[in-house]
Design a protein around this motif. Structure first.
Motif, PDB file in Angstrom:
ATOM      1  N   UNK A  34       1.546  -3.020  17.912  1.00 28.32           N
ATOM      2  CA  UNK A  34       2.044  -2.102  16.884  1.00 28.32           C
ATOM      3  C   UNK A  34       1.273  -0.793  16.918  1.00 28.32           C
ATOM      4  N   UNK A  35       0.004  -0.841  17.322  1.00 23.71           N
ATOM      5  CA  UNK A  35      -0.811   0.374  17.373  1.00 23.71           C
ATOM      6  C   UNK A  35      -0.439   1.286  18.543  1.00 23.71           C
ATOM      7  N   UNK A  36       0.438   0.800  19.436  1.00 23.42           N
ATOM      8  CA  UNK A  36       0.956   1.649  20.500  1.00 23.42           C
ATOM      9  C   UNK A  36       2.062   2.562  19.973  1.00 23.42           C
ATOM     10  N   UNK A  37       2.561   2.269  18.797  1.00 21.74           N
ATOM     11  CA  UNK A  37       3.626   3.077  18.210  1.00 21.74           C
ATOM     12  C   UNK A  37       3.050   4.373  17.646  1.00 21.74           C
ATOM     13  N   UNK A  73      10.777   1.654  19.570  1.00 15.45           N
ATOM     14  CA  UNK A  73      10.037   0.522  18.986  1.00 15.45           C
ATOM     15  C   UNK A  73      10.352  -0.749  19.763  1.00 15.45           C
ATOM     16  N   UNK A  74      11.634  -0.978  20.027  1.00 18.32           N
ATOM     17  CA  UNK A  74      12.031  -2.171  20.777  1.00 18.32           C
ATOM     18  C   UNK A  74      11.363  -2.185  22.156  1.00 18.32           C
ATOM     19  N   UNK A  75      11.337  -1.021  22.801  1.00 18.85           N
ATOM     20  CA  UNK A  75      10.749  -0.935  24.147  1.00 18.85           C
ATOM     21  C   UNK A  75       9.250  -1.220  24.109  1.00 18.85           C
ATOM     22  N   UNK A  76       8.542  -0.597  23.175  1.00 15.84           N
ATOM     23  CA  UNK A  76       7.088  -0.770  23.104  1.00 15.84           C
ATOM     24  C   UNK A  76       6.680  -2.174  22.687  1.00 15.84           C
ATOM     25  N   UNK A  77       7.533  -2.844  21.907  1.00 15.55           N
ATOM     26  CA  UNK A  77       7.245  -4.219  21.502  1.00 15.55           C
ATOM     27  C   UNK A  77       7.813  -5.230  22.501  1.00 15.55           C
ATOM     28  N   UNK A  78       8.352  -4.712  23.624  1.00 20.02           N
ATOM     29  CA  UNK A  78       8.862  -5.544  24.710  1.00 20.02           C
ATOM     30  C   UNK A  78       9.957  -6.486  24.229  1.00 20.02           C
ATOM     31  N   UNK A  91       2.924   7.422  14.742  1.00 21.63           N
ATOM     32  CA  UNK A  91       2.901   7.334  13.286  1.00 21.63           C
ATOM     33  C   UNK A  91       4.321   7.243  12.727  1.00 21.63           C
ATOM     34  N   UNK A  92       5.256   8.017  13.274  1.00 20.50           N
ATOM     35  CA  UNK A  92       6.627   7.986  12.782  1.00 20.50           C
ATOM     36  C   UNK A  92       7.292   6.650  13.127  1.00 20.50           C
ATOM     37  N   UNK A  93       7.001   6.119  14.326  1.00 15.17           N
ATOM     38  CA  UNK A  93       7.589   4.833  14.701  1.00 15.17           C
ATOM     39  C   UNK A  93       7.060   3.710  13.804  1.00 15.17           C
ATOM     40  N   UNK A  94       5.777   3.752  13.449  1.00 17.03           N
ATOM     41  CA  UNK A  94       5.236   2.748  12.525  1.00 17.03           C
ATOM     42  C   UNK A  94       5.888   2.877  11.157  1.00 17.03           C
ATOM     43  N   UNK A  95       6.165   4.131  10.769  1.00 19.06           N
ATOM     44  CA  UNK A  95       6.822   4.366   9.490  1.00 19.06           C
ATOM     45  C   UNK A  95       8.231   3.771   9.501  1.00 19.06           C
TER      46      UNK A  95
END
Length: 214
Positions: free
Chosen positions: A148-151, A189-194, A153-157
């Motif tokens: 989640x920390x790879x996201x 988000x989907x891509x970064x969370x695989x 700030x806006x993606x975490x939001x």
């Protein structure tokens, strides 16, 4: 829908029952302790259970333990937990089975009737709804190695709002951006969370579960 209510406070239990009946729902059973809730949920198989975390006999996490036991015996059970406290372990326990149809709201959110009723409908329909304050606490508790920390700030939001159960259109309205911009954030988000391509609703649920469990 058919609902089971479990809370040791008779005042709150009766208040919720009145509110839900006036909204067209059927309260098929009520319970004031953990074992009684487990028995009622497994007997009536409601569309939704609304459960207080702290109930007799332990007055600690008895309601949570009862909810976990119900999901162990009936994995498809839809459960909305109400609590006065934010405890990360509560959310982790409820998502241990990897299924959706769950919610965690602080009790003071019940005063927002429209929001509470929307959460009831969402969880009963298979969604995942978390109190915004719970989301903030969970995000703050994540270790630095967490994906989640790879996201950004806006993606975490955006992910936090997804955890609240908001649609892309609702997220766009809250952020005052276009729905297309939100869709791009969600895709990243989907891509970064695989999360591989799948049915859209399932990927949203899986993203929220990854946020809770990673």
């Amino acid at each position: 829908m058919r609902i089971v209510l479990a809370d040791d406070s008779m005042l709150l239990r009766e208040g919720l029952e009145l509110l839900l009946r006036e909204s067209g729902h059927d309260i098929v059973a009520t319970a004031g302790d953990g074992p009684s809730y487990v028995a009622a949920a497994l007997e009536f198989r409601p569309d939704l259970s609304i459960v207080d975390v702290r109930m007799p006999p332990s007055h600690t996490d008895e309601g949570l333990r009862a909810a976990v036991e119900v999901r162990r015996q009936w994995p498809e059970a839809a459960i909305l937990v109400l609590s006065q406290y934010v405890e990360r372990s509560y959310a982790d326990e409820l998502t241990a089975s990897g299924t959706a149809a769950l919610g965690y709201l602080l009790k003071d959110r019940v005063s927002d009737l429209d929001g509470f009723l929307a959460a009831v409908e969402s969880v009963a329909g298979g969604g995942t709804v978390l109190d915004p304050f719970v989301v903030a606490q969970l995000l703050a508790a994540r270790p630095k190695a967490d994906p989640v920390h790879e996201l950004t700030a806006r993606e975490r939001e955006v992910l936090a709002m997804m955890a609240e159960g908001l649609s892309n259109a609702a997220i766009a309205a809250r952020l005052v951006v276009t729905e297309g911009a939100v869709e791009k954030h969600v895709s990243r988000i989907f891509t970064k969370l695989d999360l591989n391509a799948d049915e859209e609703t399932n990927r949203r649920v899986r993203a929220v579960l990854a946020f809770l469990k990673s």
